[in-house]
Motif scaffolding. Structure first.
Motif, PDB file in Angstrom:
ATOM      1  N   SER A  92      25.051  31.429  26.752  1.00 18.37           N
ATOM      2  CA  SER A  92      25.709  32.716  27.022  1.00 18.37           C
ATOM      3  C   SER A  92      24.912  33.434  28.101  1.00 18.37           C
ATOM      4  CB  SER A  92      25.763  33.596  25.770  1.00 18.37           C
ATOM      5  OG  SER A  92      26.532  33.003  24.749  1.00 18.37           O
ATOM      6  N   VAL A  93      25.628  34.022  29.055  1.00 18.14           N
ATOM      7  CA  VAL A  93      24.960  34.664  30.171  1.00 18.14           C
ATOM      8  C   VAL A  93      25.661  35.971  30.510  1.00 18.14           C
ATOM      9  CG1 VAL A  93      26.323  33.428  31.904  1.00 18.14           C
ATOM     10  CG2 VAL A  93      24.052  34.248  32.504  1.00 18.14           C
ATOM     11  N   VAL A  94      24.870  36.963  30.915  1.00 15.95           N
ATOM     12  CA  VAL A  94      25.404  38.232  31.397  1.00 15.95           C
ATOM     13  C   VAL A  94      25.035  38.344  32.869  1.00 15.95           C
ATOM     14  CG1 VAL A  94      25.402  40.736  31.176  1.00 15.95           C
ATOM     15  CG2 VAL A  94      25.179  39.300  29.127  1.00 15.95           C
ATOM     16  N   GLY A  95      26.048  38.402  33.725  1.00 14.50           N
ATOM     17  CA  GLY A  95      25.829  38.425  35.163  1.00 14.50           C
ATOM     18  C   GLY A  95      25.635  39.833  35.697  1.00 14.50           C
ATOM     19  N   VAL A  96      24.776  39.953  36.701  1.00 15.51           N
ATOM     20  CA  VAL A  96      24.501  41.246  37.329  1.00 15.51           C
ATOM     21  C   VAL A  96      24.493  41.096  38.846  1.00 15.51           C
ATOM     22  CG1 VAL A  96      23.124  42.047  35.373  1.00 15.51           C
ATOM     23  CG2 VAL A  96      21.988  40.921  37.293  1.00 15.51           C
ATOM     24  N   LEU A  97      24.756  42.220  39.525  1.00 18.43           N
ATOM     25  CA  LEU A  97      24.501  42.302  40.958  1.00 18.43           C
ATOM     26  C   LEU A  97      23.073  42.845  41.138  1.00 18.43           C
ATOM     27  CD1 LEU A  97      27.876  43.705  42.343  1.00 18.43           C
ATOM     28  CD2 LEU A  97      27.072  41.342  42.312  1.00 18.43           C
ATOM     29  N   GLY A  98      22.687  43.095  42.373  1.00 21.70           N
ATOM     30  CA  GLY A  98      21.329  43.552  42.624  1.00 21.70           C
ATOM     31  C   GLY A  98      21.264  44.547  43.750  1.00 21.70           C
ATOM     32  N   ALA A 125      29.695  40.118  32.346  1.00 19.49           N
ATOM     33  CA  ALA A 125      29.093  40.718  33.542  1.00 19.49           C
ATOM     34  C   ALA A 125      28.930  42.217  33.346  1.00 19.49           C
ATOM     35  CB  ALA A 125      29.958  40.429  34.773  1.00 19.49           C
ATOM     36  N   LEU A 126      28.107  42.801  34.210  1.00 15.24           N
ATOM     37  CA  LEU A 126      27.912  44.237  34.254  1.00 15.24           C
ATOM     38  C   LEU A 126      28.536  44.766  35.539  1.00 15.24           C
ATOM     39  CD1 LEU A 126      24.167  44.544  33.139  1.00 15.24           C
ATOM     40  CD2 LEU A 126      26.220  44.419  31.715  1.00 15.24           C
ATOM     41  N   THR A 127      29.228  45.875  35.454  1.00 15.54           N
ATOM     42  CA  THR A 127      29.789  46.486  36.644  1.00 15.54           C
ATOM     43  C   THR A 127      28.730  47.341  37.330  1.00 15.54           C
ATOM     44  OG1 THR A 127      31.647  47.778  37.517  1.00 15.54           O
ATOM     45  CG2 THR A 127      30.684  48.529  35.445  1.00 15.54           C
ATOM     46  N   GLY A 128      28.826  47.459  38.662  1.00 14.69           N
ATOM     47  CA  GLY A 128      27.846  48.252  39.395  1.00 14.69           C
ATOM     48  C   GLY A 128      26.714  47.413  39.947  1.00 14.69           C
ATOM     49  N   SER A 129      25.719  48.091  40.529  1.00 13.80           N
ATOM     50  CA  SER A 129      24.560  47.405  41.103  1.00 13.80           C
ATOM     51  C   SER A 129      23.392  48.390  41.124  1.00 13.80           C
ATOM     52  CB  SER A 129      24.881  46.898  42.507  1.00 13.80           C
ATOM     53  OG  SER A 129      25.229  47.974  43.359  1.00 13.80           O
ATOM     54  N   TYR A 130      22.464  48.216  42.076  1.00 14.76           N
ATOM     55  CA  TYR A 130      21.283  49.080  42.154  1.00 14.76           C
ATOM     56  C   TYR A 130      21.654  50.552  42.337  1.00 14.76           C
ATOM     57  CZ  TYR A 130      17.255  45.859  42.665  1.00 14.76           C
ATOM     58  OH  TYR A 130      16.235  44.960  42.453  1.00 14.76           O
ATOM     59  N   GLU A 131      22.652  50.811  43.153  1.00 13.98           N
ATOM     60  CA  GLU A 131      22.850  52.170  43.658  1.00 13.98           C
ATOM     61  C   GLU A 131      23.719  53.022  42.753  1.00 13.98           C
ATOM     62  OE1 GLU A 131      26.649  51.490  46.631  1.00 13.98           O
ATOM     63  OE2 GLU A 131      24.649  50.964  47.308  1.00 13.98           O
ATOM     64  N   ILE A 132      23.534  54.329  42.853  1.00 17.70           N
ATOM     65  CA  ILE A 132      24.412  55.328  42.250  1.00 17.70           C
ATOM     66  C   ILE A 132      24.876  56.247  43.384  1.00 17.70           C
ATOM     67  CG2 ILE A 132      24.615  57.229  40.607  1.00 17.70           C
ATOM     68  CD1 ILE A 132      22.427  56.028  38.956  1.00 17.70           C
ATOM     69  N   PRO A 133      26.187  56.518  43.511  1.00 19.09           N
ATOM     70  CA  PRO A 133      27.308  56.092  42.672  1.00 19.09           C
ATOM     71  C   PRO A 133      27.496  54.571  42.726  1.00 19.09           C
ATOM     72  CG  PRO A 133      27.955  57.922  44.088  1.00 19.09           C
ATOM     73  CD  PRO A 133      26.650  57.406  44.599  1.00 19.09           C
ATOM     74  N   VAL A 134      27.808  53.977  41.568  1.00 16.24           N
ATOM     75  CA  VAL A 134      27.985  52.535  41.507  1.00 16.24           C
ATOM     76  C   VAL A 134      29.343  52.157  42.056  1.00 16.24           C
ATOM     77  CG1 VAL A 134      26.472  52.335  39.506  1.00 16.24           C
ATOM     78  CG2 VAL A 134      28.918  52.602  39.162  1.00 16.24           C
ATOM     79  N   LYS A 135      29.414  50.952  42.581  1.00 12.96           N
ATOM     80  CA  LYS A 135      30.689  50.424  43.044  1.00 12.96           C
ATOM     81  C   LYS A 135      31.371  49.702  41.890  1.00 12.96           C
ATOM     82  CE  LYS A 135      29.487  50.019  47.923  1.00 12.96           C
ATOM     83  NZ  LYS A 135      29.391  49.138  49.109  1.00 12.96           N
ATOM     84  N   THR A 136      32.657  49.947  41.712  1.00  7.33           N
ATOM     85  CA  THR A 136      33.398  49.379  40.592  1.00  7.33           C
ATOM     86  C   THR A 136      34.678  48.733  41.101  1.00  7.33           C
ATOM     87  OG1 THR A 136      34.628  51.427  40.197  1.00  7.33           O
ATOM     88  CG2 THR A 136      32.499  51.191  39.076  1.00  7.33           C
ATOM     89  N   LEU A 137      35.427  48.109  40.193  1.00  6.39           N
ATOM     90  CA  LEU A 137      36.712  47.518  40.556  1.00  6.39           C
ATOM     91  C   LEU A 137      37.873  48.472  40.349  1.00  6.39           C
ATOM     92  CD1 LEU A 137      36.609  43.818  39.275  1.00  6.39           C
ATOM     93  CD2 LEU A 137      36.409  44.659  41.616  1.00  6.39           C
ATOM     94  N   MET A 138      37.839  49.231  39.255  1.00  5.94           N
ATOM     95  CA  MET A 138      38.973  50.078  38.887  1.00  5.94           C
ATOM     96  C   MET A 138      38.817  51.522  39.342  1.00  5.94           C
ATOM     97  SD  MET A 138      40.891  47.879  37.384  1.00  5.94           S
ATOM     98  CE  MET A 138      42.137  48.970  36.711  1.00  5.94           C
ATOM     99  N   GLY A 139      37.721  51.837  39.999  1.00  6.27           N
ATOM    100  CA  GLY A 139      37.516  53.198  40.498  1.00  6.27           C
ATOM    101  C   GLY A 139      36.490  53.999  39.726  1.00  6.27           C
ATOM    102  N   VAL A 152      30.814  44.304  30.133  1.00  6.30           N
ATOM    103  CA  VAL A 152      30.294  44.818  28.865  1.00  6.30           C
ATOM    104  C   VAL A 152      29.315  45.970  29.044  1.00  6.30           C
ATOM    105  CG1 VAL A 152      30.651  42.665  27.631  1.00  6.30           C
ATOM    106  CG2 VAL A 152      28.475  43.057  28.810  1.00  6.30           C
ATOM    107  N   GLY A 153      28.922  46.263  30.271  1.00  7.78           N
ATOM    108  CA  GLY A 153      27.970  47.334  30.527  1.00  7.78           C
ATOM    109  C   GLY A 153      27.863  47.603  32.011  1.00  7.78           C
ATOM    110  N   VAL A 154      26.782  48.254  32.399  1.00  9.15           N
ATOM    111  CA  VAL A 154      26.592  48.695  33.779  1.00  9.15           C
ATOM    112  C   VAL A 154      25.221  48.231  34.255  1.00  9.15           C
ATOM    113  CG1 VAL A 154      26.575  50.683  35.336  1.00  9.15           C
ATOM    114  CG2 VAL A 154      27.942  50.747  33.226  1.00  9.15           C
ATOM    115  N   GLY A 155      25.138  47.864  35.542  1.00 10.60           N
ATOM    116  CA  GLY A 155      23.816  47.561  36.066  1.00 10.60           C
ATOM    117  C   GLY A 155      23.800  46.388  37.043  1.00 10.60           C
ATOM    118  N   GLU A 156      22.586  45.981  37.450  1.00 10.31           N
ATOM    119  CA  GLU A 156      21.386  46.691  37.121  1.00 10.31           C
ATOM    120  C   GLU A 156      21.228  47.893  38.047  1.00 10.31           C
ATOM    121  OE1 GLU A 156      17.622  44.688  38.349  1.00 10.31           O
ATOM    122  OE2 GLU A 156      18.915  43.123  39.185  1.00 10.31           O
ATOM    123  N   VAL A 157      21.002  49.063  37.494  1.00  7.37           N
ATOM    124  CA  VAL A 157      20.825  50.295  38.250  1.00  7.37           C
ATOM    125  C   VAL A 157      19.325  50.528  38.442  1.00  7.37           C
ATOM    126  CG1 VAL A 157      21.122  52.791  38.207  1.00  7.37           C
ATOM    127  CG2 VAL A 157      22.971  51.295  37.416  1.00  7.37           C
TER     128      VAL A 157
END
Length: 390
Positions: A92-98, A125-139, A152-157
């Motif tokens: 099982s894996v949870v994917g993140v951006l950076g 996977a987690l929505t978003g990445s390092y930055e805030i405001p985070v980038k999302t798919l649905m707005g 399932v969550g947000v990050g990595e912030v």
């Protein structure tokens, strides 16, 4: 098809002694001593003598679609390959951006998670990445968590890091509030995976949000907390106050020489300080870049993280630090599964998914891996590979 693993030492992750595991239809359907049934049709019987059965590993922080980029376009790291995960025991894996949310984006991450599922393991996977405001798919974060099943969550912030967007207290609070509500409505953890850098603020930005809002420490999962001695000491206090902490297993000799706390030693110190294993997780930062910077913040070199770093740190926890296996294995099984609220994961139990790793008793190396009841690894080598693997 039925798979029966007989006479294996069971760590579920609690120690149950020698017993049997029956899997069918992708699930664990029976766990106990001396399977009482007769031969079942199409049953594969595996002799587990000399082996230890543990739950499939949950790697809660992997750049499955690739990461990096701090050293220019040629420093972008490659996607995770199926066999790199399964041979490491990861089911099982949870994917993140950076750092890079321009050339890497949530849709790409989501597609990679779905492809890993098609290839045979479980992925979120987690929505978003390092930055805030985070980038999302649905707005918005809330919409992503409610409407997109695998988020399932947000990050990595990132906070306390020169690569972060230097978020304000208000920005971090509003992000946490959106993740909290989205998680509630979507039936997700909604946890924010927080990348901790070397900055002197340490974990204080998270504490401030918790102290001045109605949100709790469980809304956050600070990762890389073993990055340096000061941050690690702060993480001990954070864990004692009820927070969850995540240690990163991928490292380099240079990082350790510069003061990074080795995960096995960190686990020992956390446990000895009174932080329960239920609040401690290991993740690999797999496929993430391990960049080197000089004192002025200029990029000087790069290594890469790997999920194959998880088990060696658990092994060292047992063999070098004297931590019981049933405690050490929690940090890569039941604890991350609980933090991210991954159904059917992290435990060998009737009704859970058929994710089982057989370890060789003598050296705690991976022998076999089953994901959703399907054998993915045998004798330490992948027998199922990704579509484009040779």
């Amino acid at each position: 098809m039925f798979t029966l693993i007989k006479n294996v030492e069971l760590y579920c992750p609690n120690k149950l002694g020698v017993g049997d595991i029956l899997m069918a239809g992708g699930k664990i359907v029976w766990v106990g001593n001396s399977f009482p049934g007769r031969d079942l049709p199409n049953m594969d019987v595996i002799d587990g003598t000399g082996k230890i059965a543990v739950p499939g590993f949950v790697d809660g922080h992997v750049h499955i679609a690739g990461g990096g980029g701090e050293g220019g376009f040629s420093s972008r790291t490659p996607e995770a390959a199926l066999s790199d995960l399964t041979e490491a025991g990861v089911t099982s894996v949870v994917g993140v951006l950076g750092t890079d949310s321009t050339c890497r984006y949530p849709g790409e991450l989501l597609a990679k998670a779905r492809s890993l599922r098609e290839e045979g393991i479980s992925a979120w996977a987690l929505t978003g990445s390092y930055e805030i405001p985070v980038k999302t798919l649905m707005g918005s974060v809330k919409d992503d968590l409610i409407l997109i099943d695998l988020f399932v969550g947000v990050g990595e912030v990132a906070i306390s890091d020169h690569r972060s967007s230097q978020p304000t207290f208000e920005e971090l609070s509003k992000l946490a509030a959106s993740a909290h509500v989205g998680g509630m409505i979507g039936g997700k953890s909604g946890v924010i995976n927080v990348h901790m850098g070397d900055g002197p603020a340490l974990l204080s930005p998270i504490r401030k949000v918790v102290e001045t809002t109605e949100l709790g420490l469980g809304q956050f999962l600070p990762t890389h907390v073993n990055r340096n001695p000061d941050l690690f000491e702060d993480a001990i206090e954070y864990g004692l106050s009820g927070g969850q902490v995540d240690l990163t297993t991928s490292t380099t000799p240079q990082f350790l020489e510069e003061g990074e706390v080795k995960c096995s030693q960190g686990l020992k110190r956390l446990l000895d300080s009174g932080v329960p294993a239920e609040r401690i997780s290991f993740s690999s930062d797999g496929q993430g870049s391990l960049p080197f910077f000089d004192s002025d913040g200029a990029f000087t070199g790069l290594s890469i993280g790997t999920s194959r770093s998880l088990l060696p740190e658990v092994r060292d926890s047992v063999l070098q630090e004297g931590i019981p296996l049933e405690t050490a294995v929690q940090v890569i099984t039941s604890t991350p599964a609980s933090i991210y609220r991954l159904p059917g994961k992290g435990r060998i139990a009737e009704g859970n998914d058929g994710d089982v790793v057989l370890l060789n008793r003598d050296d705690l190396s991976v022998d076999s891996v089953f994901a959703m009841g399907r054998k993915m690894v045998q004798a330490g080598k992948a027998v199922v590979k990704g579509k484009f693997e040779r």
